[in-house]
Design a protein around this motif. Sequence first.
Motif, PDB file in Angstrom:
ATOM      1  N   GLU A  15       0.830  -1.204   0.000  1.00  0.00           N
ATOM      2  CA  GLU A  15       0.000   0.000   0.000  1.00  0.00           C
ATOM      3  C   GLU A  15       0.864   1.254   0.000  1.00  0.00           C
ATOM      4  OE1 GLU A  15      -2.866   0.036   3.170  1.00  0.00           O
ATOM      5  OE2 GLU A  15      -3.563  -1.988   2.670  1.00  0.00           O
ATOM      6  N   ARG A  16       1.906   1.247   0.811  1.00  0.00           N
ATOM      7  CA  ARG A  16       2.803   2.402   0.884  1.00  0.00           C
ATOM      8  C   ARG A  16       3.590   2.551  -0.418  1.00  0.00           C
ATOM      9  NH1 ARG A  16       3.602   4.041   6.497  1.00  0.00           N
ATOM     10  NH2 ARG A  16       2.455   2.598   7.820  1.00  0.00           N
ATOM     11  N   LEU A  17       4.066   1.431  -0.968  1.00  0.00           N
ATOM     12  CA  LEU A  17       4.843   1.481  -2.203  1.00  0.00           C
ATOM     13  C   LEU A  17       4.006   1.947  -3.394  1.00  0.00           C
ATOM     14  CD1 LEU A  17       6.978  -1.779  -1.889  1.00  0.00           C
ATOM     15  CD2 LEU A  17       7.821   0.578  -1.829  1.00  0.00           C
ATOM     16  N   SER A  18       2.713   1.687  -3.369  1.00  0.00           N
ATOM     17  CA  SER A  18       1.857   2.102  -4.488  1.00  0.00           C
ATOM     18  C   SER A  18       1.770   3.617  -4.604  1.00  0.00           C
ATOM     19  CB  SER A  18       0.461   1.501  -4.336  1.00  0.00           C
ATOM     20  OG  SER A  18      -0.207   2.081  -3.224  1.00  0.00           O
ATOM     21  N   LYS A  19       2.063   4.331  -3.510  1.00  0.00           N
ATOM     22  CA  LYS A  19       1.986   5.797  -3.507  1.00  0.00           C
ATOM     23  C   LYS A  19       3.337   6.473  -3.690  1.00  0.00           C
ATOM     24  CE  LYS A  19      -0.534   5.255   0.417  1.00  0.00           C
ATOM     25  NZ  LYS A  19      -0.948   5.698   1.732  1.00  0.00           N
ATOM     26  N   LYS A  59      11.370  -6.773  -0.297  1.00  0.00           N
ATOM     27  CA  LYS A  59      11.646  -7.297  -1.636  1.00  0.00           C
ATOM     28  C   LYS A  59      10.378  -7.915  -2.238  1.00  0.00           C
ATOM     29  CE  LYS A  59      14.961 -10.231  -4.028  1.00  0.00           C
ATOM     30  NZ  LYS A  59      16.176 -11.029  -3.904  1.00  0.00           N
ATOM     31  N   ILE A  60       9.655  -8.691  -1.444  1.00  0.00           N
ATOM     32  CA  ILE A  60       8.407  -9.310  -1.910  1.00  0.00           C
ATOM     33  C   ILE A  60       7.387  -8.231  -2.269  1.00  0.00           C
ATOM     34  CG2 ILE A  60       6.425 -10.718  -1.196  1.00  0.00           C
ATOM     35  CD1 ILE A  60       8.443 -12.368   0.505  1.00  0.00           C
ATOM     36  N   ALA A  61       7.243  -7.219  -1.401  1.00  0.00           N
ATOM     37  CA  ALA A  61       6.285  -6.153  -1.655  1.00  0.00           C
ATOM     38  C   ALA A  61       6.641  -5.362  -2.913  1.00  0.00           C
ATOM     39  CB  ALA A  61       6.216  -5.210  -0.447  1.00  0.00           C
ATOM     40  N   MET A  62       7.925  -5.108  -3.110  1.00  0.00           N
ATOM     41  CA  MET A  62       8.345  -4.368  -4.305  1.00  0.00           C
ATOM     42  C   MET A  62       8.063  -5.175  -5.567  1.00  0.00           C
ATOM     43  SD  MET A  62      11.878  -2.549  -3.041  1.00  0.00           S
ATOM     44  CE  MET A  62      12.103  -1.487  -4.476  1.00  0.00           C
ATOM     45  N   GLU A  63       8.347  -6.467  -5.523  1.00  0.00           N
ATOM     46  CA  GLU A  63       8.093  -7.308  -6.689  1.00  0.00           C
ATOM     47  C   GLU A  63       6.596  -7.402  -6.984  1.00  0.00           C
ATOM     48  OE1 GLU A  63      10.119 -10.915  -5.637  1.00  0.00           O
ATOM     49  OE2 GLU A  63      12.057 -10.166  -6.350  1.00  0.00           O
ATOM     50  N   GLN A  64       5.777  -7.528  -5.931  1.00  0.00           N
ATOM     51  CA  GLN A  64       4.332  -7.610  -6.128  1.00  0.00           C
ATOM     52  C   GLN A  64       3.766  -6.284  -6.655  1.00  0.00           C
ATOM     53  OE1 GLN A  64       2.464  -8.942  -2.509  1.00  0.00           O
ATOM     54  NE2 GLN A  64       3.228 -11.040  -2.734  1.00  0.00           N
ATOM     55  N   GLU A  65       4.428  -5.187  -6.333  1.00  0.00           N
ATOM     56  CA  GLU A  65       3.969  -3.867  -6.764  1.00  0.00           C
ATOM     57  C   GLU A  65       4.492  -3.524  -8.160  1.00  0.00           C
ATOM     58  OE1 GLU A  65       1.391  -1.071  -6.271  1.00  0.00           O
ATOM     59  OE2 GLU A  65       1.594  -2.647  -4.796  1.00  0.00           O
ATOM     60  N   GLY A  66       5.328  -4.407  -8.728  1.00  0.00           N
ATOM     61  CA  GLY A  66       5.842  -4.198 -10.072  1.00  0.00           C
ATOM     62  C   GLY A  66       7.100  -3.343 -10.113  1.00  0.00           C
ATOM     63  N   LEU A  67       7.735  -3.132  -8.969  1.00  0.00           N
ATOM     64  CA  LEU A  67       8.970  -2.354  -8.906  1.00  0.00           C
ATOM     65  C   LEU A  67      10.170  -3.299  -8.957  1.00  0.00           C
ATOM     66  CD1 LEU A  67       7.932   0.012  -5.985  1.00  0.00           C
ATOM     67  CD2 LEU A  67       7.952   0.561  -8.411  1.00  0.00           C
ATOM     68  N   THR A  68      11.293  -2.764  -9.348  1.00  0.00           N
ATOM     69  CA  THR A  68      12.523  -3.547  -9.333  1.00  0.00           C
ATOM     70  C   THR A  68      13.022  -3.622  -7.902  1.00  0.00           C
ATOM     71  OG1 THR A  68      13.041  -2.706 -11.528  1.00  0.00           O
ATOM     72  CG2 THR A  68      14.827  -3.734 -10.305  1.00  0.00           C
ATOM     73  N   ALA A  69      13.180  -4.822  -7.392  1.00  0.00           N
ATOM     74  CA  ALA A  69      13.618  -5.014  -6.003  1.00  0.00           C
ATOM     75  C   ALA A  69      15.112  -4.739  -5.885  1.00  0.00           C
ATOM     76  CB  ALA A  69      13.310  -6.426  -5.546  1.00  0.00           C
ATOM     77  N   PHE A  70      15.525  -4.380  -4.681  1.00  0.00           N
ATOM     78  CA  PHE A  70      16.936  -4.113  -4.426  1.00  0.00           C
ATOM     79  C   PHE A  70      17.745  -5.392  -4.552  1.00  0.00           C
ATOM     80  CE2 PHE A  70      14.873  -0.737  -1.854  1.00  0.00           C
ATOM     81  CZ  PHE A  70      15.396   0.347  -2.535  1.00  0.00           C
ATOM     82  N   PRO A  71      18.954  -5.310  -5.122  1.00  0.00           N
ATOM     83  CA  PRO A  71      19.795  -6.504  -5.180  1.00  0.00           C
ATOM     84  C   PRO A  71      20.245  -6.912  -3.779  1.00  0.00           C
ATOM     85  CG  PRO A  71      20.949  -4.592  -6.066  1.00  0.00           C
ATOM     86  CD  PRO A  71      19.558  -4.164  -5.769  1.00  0.00           C
ATOM     87  N   ASP A  72      20.685  -8.154  -3.654  1.00  0.00           N
ATOM     88  CA  ASP A  72      21.050  -8.701  -2.340  1.00  0.00           C
ATOM     89  C   ASP A  72      22.201  -7.943  -1.691  1.00  0.00           C
ATOM     90  OD1 ASP A  72      19.067 -10.585  -2.459  1.00  0.00           O
ATOM     91  OD2 ASP A  72      20.368 -12.133  -3.335  1.00  0.00           O
ATOM     92  N   GLU A  73      23.157  -7.420  -2.482  1.00  0.00           N
ATOM     93  CA  GLU A  73      24.278  -6.698  -1.882  1.00  0.00           C
ATOM     94  C   GLU A  73      23.842  -5.351  -1.293  1.00  0.00           C
ATOM     95  OE1 GLU A  73      24.383  -5.955  -6.340  1.00  0.00           O
ATOM     96  OE2 GLU A  73      24.460  -7.754  -5.132  1.00  0.00           O
ATOM     97  N   MET A  74      22.687  -4.856  -1.720  1.00  0.00           N
ATOM     98  CA  MET A  74      22.165  -3.602  -1.183  1.00  0.00           C
ATOM     99  C   MET A  74      21.212  -3.872  -0.011  1.00  0.00           C
ATOM    100  SD  MET A  74      20.592  -0.593  -3.573  1.00  0.00           S
ATOM    101  CE  MET A  74      21.899  -0.402  -4.752  1.00  0.00           C
ATOM    102  N   ALA A  75      20.468  -4.951  -0.079  1.00  0.00           N
ATOM    103  CA  ALA A  75      19.449  -5.253   0.916  1.00  0.00           C
ATOM    104  C   ALA A  75      19.929  -6.317   1.892  1.00  0.00           C
ATOM    105  CB  ALA A  75      18.165  -5.698   0.224  1.00  0.00           C
ATOM    106  N   TYR A  76      20.942  -5.992   2.656  1.00  0.00           N
ATOM    107  CA  TYR A  76      21.403  -6.890   3.718  1.00  0.00           C
ATOM    108  C   TYR A  76      21.611  -6.051   4.971  1.00  0.00           C
ATOM    109  CZ  TYR A  76      26.054  -4.928   3.087  1.00  0.00           C
ATOM    110  OH  TYR A  76      27.102  -4.061   3.006  1.00  0.00           O
ATOM    111  N   GLY A  77      21.550  -6.704   6.101  1.00  0.00           N
ATOM    112  CA  GLY A  77      21.754  -6.001   7.370  1.00  0.00           C
ATOM    113  C   GLY A  77      20.500  -5.266   7.807  1.00  0.00           C
ATOM    114  N   PRO A  78      20.593  -4.558   8.933  1.00  0.00           N
ATOM    115  CA  PRO A  78      19.439  -3.795   9.413  1.00  0.00           C
ATOM    116  C   PRO A  78      19.239  -2.534   8.567  1.00  0.00           C
ATOM    117  CG  PRO A  78      21.310  -3.449  10.864  1.00  0.00           C
ATOM    118  CD  PRO A  78      21.736  -4.462   9.839  1.00  0.00           C
ATOM    119  N   ASN A  79      18.226  -2.539   7.743  1.00  0.00           N
ATOM    120  CA  ASN A  79      17.992  -1.434   6.820  1.00  0.00           C
ATOM    121  C   ASN A  79      16.748  -0.644   7.185  1.00  0.00           C
ATOM    122  OD1 ASN A  79      20.200  -1.867   5.106  1.00  0.00           O
ATOM    123  ND2 ASN A  79      19.091  -3.470   4.014  1.00  0.00           N
ATOM    124  N   VAL A  80      16.788   0.613   6.810  1.00  0.00           N
ATOM    125  CA  VAL A  80      15.631   1.479   6.889  1.00  0.00           C
ATOM    126  C   VAL A  80      15.342   1.911   5.452  1.00  0.00           C
ATOM    127  CG1 VAL A  80      16.974   3.573   7.333  1.00  0.00           C
ATOM    128  CG2 VAL A  80      14.613   3.463   8.072  1.00  0.00           C
TER     129      VAL A  80
END
Length: 177
Positions: A15-19, A59-80
């Motif tokens: 819902e947030r990603l759609s906006k 990552k799941i939400a971005m893919e379901q929303e049709g956005l390109t998900a972050f690669p694994d080297e970017m989306a690791y660790g405690p992220n905001v």
Amino acid sequence: MPAQVKFEQVEELRERLSKTQAVFVAEYRGMTVAQITALRAQVRAAGGEMKVAKNTLMKIAMEQEGLTAFPDEMAYGPNVFALAYGDPVAVAKALRDFSREKTNKAFLLKGGALGHSILGVDQVSALADLPSKDVLIGQVVRTIAAPISGFLSVLNGPIRGLATCLNQIKEKKEQAA
């Protein structure tokens, strides 16, 4: 089988990603509560929102929303994740400026997603260097208006010349009289 809570979290993220216009990712490990609160306030003032979420769920939400998900080297660790609802440039500028402050060395900007493009740190910094949306619109309007004002000056030239000539003739006749 995943818990129902995770399905609800993914749905909330969708819902947030759609906006959003853009999503930025950063690591916040080692930051104090005061620093995170200050960052949230700066991002909110820029027209965005900070969201802490599990990398896999985002990552799941971005893919379901049709956005390109972050690669694994970017989306690791405690992220905001910073979600830009308005002008992505303003949010990128707020994040970049916050990361450059000496007291915020624990904050590590990793990249972002703008449309279907993944941005690295350098590209996010370049995005932050752009003028704001209002300034860009002003520049476009000024560029469009320049030929029109030049054309009006050309059209007014003969009339102005005639008026000047008639005024000089009037002044000569007044001096002769």
